[in-house]
Design an enzyme around this catalytic site. Structure first.
Site, PDB file in Angstrom:
ATOM      1  CB  SER A 171      -0.896   0.016   1.236  1.00  0.00           C
ATOM      2  OG  SER A 171      -1.575   1.250   1.367  1.00  0.00           O
ATOM      3  CE1 TYR A 207      -3.715  -1.766   5.760  1.00  0.00           C
ATOM      4  CE2 TYR A 207      -3.164   0.465   5.059  1.00  0.00           C
ATOM      5  CZ  TYR A 207      -3.542  -0.831   4.752  1.00  0.00           C
ATOM      6  OH  TYR A 207      -3.720  -1.199   3.444  1.00  0.00           O
TER       7      TYR A 207
END
Length: 228
Positions: A139, A152
């Site tokens: 990501s 995250y």
């Protein structure tokens, strides 16, 4: 005949979003596809839409036994695993000061340990054949951090680091490694809206297909896909 005819791909987190799109696009290129996720009904729905050889295997990527069984089932059905797409991921509350330790555990178990379990389950066979491709979906949150993404982002930093290290480990073995870092994608687990139009899951699937259909001597290590 597609570019991946005769190849077998495992795609995790394939019950929706990016994973479902990746599975469909790989199948369109002729690959046998093994879809993995926790929701059987969703998996079966995706399989029913795929034009080609596809099976669903209910899998919790946080459980090593499940991940090992996934690889075993893929090999039993199609003979070997040529492409492994580590897409499964959890996006939960990530602020450290909130102390949501259960969320942290779930993200670490799925986003980091699940990736490692997946690689571990299929890499020996790839090395034995001197051929294979590991694709890790990271990501842009693993490249850039904001005040609400600490844990995250840390897990996606880890995926990026694992990809870079694995590529160096596997140099000249015939096994390729690609790390793909999507920006905001319009999926069920998308983050808060921004002023940019989000990417579509198909955009990331096309990046996966691009990487895995290159000639054997080409190793696409890093792809970052952002909205304009």
């Amino acid at each position: 005949m597609g570019k991946l005819t005769g190849k077998t791909a495992v795609v995790t987190g394939a019950s929706s979003g990016i994973g479902a799109a990746v599975a469909e696009h790989l199948a369109n290129e002729g690959a046998n596809v093994v879809l993995a996720a926790r929701r059987k009904d969703k998996l079966d729905g995706v399989v029913s839409k795929i034009n080609g050889n596809a099976i669903a295997v209910v899998t919790d990527m946080a459980k090593k036994s499940d991940v090992d069984d996934l690889a075993k089932r893929a090999i039993e059905e199609f003979g070997q695993v040529d492409i492994y797409v580590n897409n499964a991921g959890a996006v939960l509350g990530s602020r450290i000061q909130d102390g949501q330790t259960e969320n942290w555990d779930q993200m670490i178990d799925t986003n980091i340990k699940g990736v490692l379990y997946g690689i571990n389950s299929t890499l020996p066979g790839m090395l034995e054949r001197s051929s294979g491709h590991v694709v890790n979906i990271a990501s842009v949150s693993g490249l850039e951090v904001n005040k609400v993404s600490a844990v995250y982002s840390a897990t996606k930093f880890a995926v990026h680091a694992l990809s870079m290290s694995l590529e160096k480990e596997l140099a000249r073995t015939g096994v390729r490694v690609t790390n793909i870092s999507p920006g905001q994608v319009d999926t069920a687990i998308a983050s808060k809206p921004s002023d940019r139009e989000p990417l579509k899951a198909d955009d990331i699937a096309k990046a996966v297909v691009y990487a895995v259909t290159q000639p054997d001597y080409v190793n696409v290590n890093e792809i970052t896909v952002r909205p304009v």
